[in-house]
Scaffold this motif. Sequence first.
Motif, PDB file in Angstrom:
ATOM      1  N   TYR A  21      27.467 -19.295  30.472  1.00  0.00           N
ATOM      2  CA  TYR A  21      28.157 -20.451  29.888  1.00  0.00           C
ATOM      3  C   TYR A  21      29.159 -20.003  28.837  1.00  0.00           C
ATOM      4  N   ARG A  22      28.754 -19.129  27.941  1.00  0.00           N
ATOM      5  CA  ARG A  22      29.652 -18.662  26.882  1.00  0.00           C
ATOM      6  C   ARG A  22      30.801 -17.851  27.470  1.00  0.00           C
ATOM      7  N   ALA A  23      30.515 -17.067  28.492  1.00  0.00           N
ATOM      8  CA  ALA A  23      31.570 -16.287  29.134  1.00  0.00           C
ATOM      9  C   ALA A  23      32.622 -17.208  29.743  1.00  0.00           C
ATOM     10  N   LEU A  24      32.177 -18.253  30.407  1.00  0.00           N
ATOM     11  CA  LEU A  24      33.108 -19.194  31.027  1.00  0.00           C
ATOM     12  C   LEU A  24      33.846 -20.011  29.976  1.00  0.00           C
ATOM     13  N   ALA A  25      33.191 -20.261  28.845  1.00  0.00           N
ATOM     14  CA  ALA A  25      33.865 -20.967  27.758  1.00  0.00           C
ATOM     15  C   ALA A  25      35.052 -20.140  27.258  1.00  0.00           C
ATOM     16  N   MET A  26      34.859 -18.818  27.179  1.00  0.00           N
ATOM     17  CA  MET A  26      35.968 -17.947  26.789  1.00  0.00           C
ATOM     18  C   MET A  26      37.089 -18.026  27.814  1.00  0.00           C
ATOM     19  N   ALA A  27      36.727 -18.023  29.093  1.00  0.00           N
ATOM     20  CA  ALA A  27      37.737 -18.089  30.144  1.00  0.00           C
ATOM     21  C   ALA A  27      38.530 -19.389  30.069  1.00  0.00           C
ATOM     22  N   VAL A  28      37.844 -20.485  29.757  1.00  0.00           N
ATOM     23  CA  VAL A  28      38.536 -21.774  29.604  1.00  0.00           C
ATOM     24  C   VAL A  28      39.577 -21.678  28.501  1.00  0.00           C
ATOM     25  N   ARG A  29      39.192 -21.100  27.369  1.00  0.00           N
ATOM     26  CA  ARG A  29      40.137 -20.985  26.257  1.00  0.00           C
ATOM     27  C   ARG A  29      41.324 -20.097  26.617  1.00  0.00           C
ATOM     28  N   ASN A  30      41.063 -19.037  27.389  1.00  0.00           N
ATOM     29  CA  ASN A  30      42.162 -18.172  27.814  1.00  0.00           C
ATOM     30  C   ASN A  30      43.185 -18.953  28.638  1.00  0.00           C
ATOM     31  N   GLU A  31      42.688 -19.770  29.557  1.00  0.00           N
ATOM     32  CA  GLU A  31      43.592 -20.558  30.395  1.00  0.00           C
ATOM     33  C   GLU A  31      44.320 -21.614  29.564  1.00  0.00           C
ATOM     34  N   GLU A  32      43.651 -22.158  28.551  1.00  0.00           N
ATOM     35  CA  GLU A  32      44.310 -23.124  27.677  1.00  0.00           C
ATOM     36  C   GLU A  32      45.432 -22.461  26.881  1.00  0.00           C
ATOM     37  N   ARG A  33      45.228 -21.208  26.480  1.00  0.00           N
ATOM     38  CA  ARG A  33      46.304 -20.488  25.786  1.00  0.00           C
ATOM     39  C   ARG A  33      47.491 -20.256  26.720  1.00  0.00           C
ATOM     40  N   ALA A  34      47.197 -19.939  27.978  1.00  0.00           N
ATOM     41  CA  ALA A  34      48.281 -19.752  28.942  1.00  0.00           C
ATOM     42  C   ALA A  34      49.036 -21.064  29.147  1.00  0.00           C
ATOM     43  N   PHE A  35      48.288 -22.178  29.220  1.00  0.00           N
ATOM     44  CA  PHE A  35      48.927 -23.498  29.303  1.00  0.00           C
ATOM     45  C   PHE A  35      49.833 -23.722  28.091  1.00  0.00           C
ATOM     46  N   ALA A  36      49.335 -23.363  26.888  1.00  0.00           N
ATOM     47  CA  ALA A  36      50.117 -23.541  25.671  1.00  0.00           C
ATOM     48  C   ALA A  36      51.399 -22.712  25.719  1.00  0.00           C
ATOM     49  N   PHE A  37      51.289 -21.469  26.210  1.00  0.00           N
ATOM     50  CA  PHE A  37      52.468 -20.608  26.264  1.00  0.00           C
ATOM     51  C   PHE A  37      53.542 -21.192  27.177  1.00  0.00           C
ATOM     52  N   TRP A  38      53.153 -21.589  28.389  1.00  0.00           N
ATOM     53  CA  TRP A  38      54.162 -22.101  29.317  1.00  0.00           C
ATOM     54  C   TRP A  38      54.718 -23.442  28.849  1.00  0.00           C
ATOM     55  N   SER A  39      53.905 -24.216  28.140  1.00  0.00           N
ATOM     56  CA  SER A  39      54.413 -25.456  27.549  1.00  0.00           C
ATOM     57  C   SER A  39      55.464 -25.135  26.486  1.00  0.00           C
ATOM     58  N   TYR A  40      55.213 -24.078  25.719  1.00  0.00           N
ATOM     59  CA  TYR A  40      56.161 -23.640  24.700  1.00  0.00           C
ATOM     60  C   TYR A  40      57.481 -23.213  25.351  1.00  0.00           C
ATOM     61  N   VAL A  41      57.378 -22.422  26.414  1.00  0.00           N
ATOM     62  CA  VAL A  41      58.586 -21.968  27.114  1.00  0.00           C
ATOM     63  C   VAL A  41      59.385 -23.155  27.634  1.00  0.00           C
ATOM     64  N   ALA A  42      58.678 -24.103  28.251  1.00  0.00           N
ATOM     65  CA  ALA A  42      59.358 -25.272  28.811  1.00  0.00           C
ATOM     66  C   ALA A  42      60.035 -26.100  27.734  1.00  0.00           C
ATOM     67  N   ALA A  43      59.394 -26.200  26.571  1.00  0.00           N
ATOM     68  CA  ALA A  43      59.930 -27.044  25.501  1.00  0.00           C
ATOM     69  C   ALA A  43      61.152 -26.447  24.822  1.00  0.00           C
ATOM     70  N   PHE A  44      61.261 -25.116  24.810  1.00  0.00           N
ATOM     71  CA  PHE A  44      62.302 -24.494  24.006  1.00  0.00           C
ATOM     72  C   PHE A  44      63.395 -23.775  24.791  1.00  0.00           C
ATOM     73  N   THR A  45      63.325 -23.808  26.113  1.00  0.00           N
ATOM     74  CA  THR A  45      64.406 -23.191  26.879  1.00  0.00           C
ATOM     75  C   THR A  45      65.548 -24.185  27.071  1.00  0.00           C
ATOM     76  N   ALA A  46      66.748 -23.653  27.130  1.00  0.00           N
ATOM     77  CA  ALA A  46      67.923 -24.501  27.391  1.00  0.00           C
ATOM     78  C   ALA A  46      68.298 -24.471  28.862  1.00  0.00           C
TER      79      ALA A  46
END
Length: 292
Positions: free
Chosen positions: A113-138
Amino acid sequence: MLLTRALLLKNEPAGTLQSLDELFALANAMEKEAADRYSELAEEMRAQDRDDLAAVFAQLAAAEREHVDSVTRWSQLRRGKAPDPALVRWDAPETFDAEAMAEIKASRLTTPYRALAMAVRNEERAFAFWSYVAAFTADAEIRKAAEAMAREELAHVAALRKERRSAYHREHKERAGEAAAQVDAGVLESRLAVRLADLEARVQGRWQGRARELREEAELMSTRAVGFGSFPAGLQEADAQTIAEALTDAYLDGAERSDDPARLESLQMLAERAIARLAWLRSLAPVTRSSE
């Protein structure tokens, strides 16, 4: 810098993407890095004779390798060639939780459970990164591709959360339902709206606007969720992020179990919004702490 911190990224991206070729190269590098890290954890768990965790990390590594293949296919479709590692001009963002990885290696208390919880957070960070790219590219083409990557990461989050829920139920099956007062998802959404109103009053600028949007959405979702689910009444006293996570799990679990098309569609809609909401609530946490 504030926005980057709030989007769960430890550091602001070291550069900007100039082309789709660079985007595919970076996406490929990020997915490959995750696959390598999970493979490393699987090997470490085998060395510790912890076969249950080794199996979890081996499965995660295999999933990330599938993501690598998916990015390669997309690049070949759009650009006629595989991603070129030479086009990665700066280090990939730290979407993989290196601290959690070190803790897992050292701790004997880690569970699937804890291992998968870490994996969830990793994917959420990746979501955050691509959201950042989408928001700030021209560049409209890069923005569209980054938004597609963000949607893919949300899908990965949903899949991993499902696996995490299964692990939770396996680890806690001895804990039968306690005889306690219960509330439905509608009540819990209303309570979440109250918590979000408190958050709205504590933050400023764009984050205040985002908190307002989340509050208004929770108010709408409270009417759609009436009669669904059963939660301990005490959960109403939890913070916004805890309530949001409980609701997300419930909507995903309900959608998985539903055999009524209309109800399934409604729960899938609630789950999709709840997943994105939870990711944004986590992204707002650093801003909330700085305002206290």
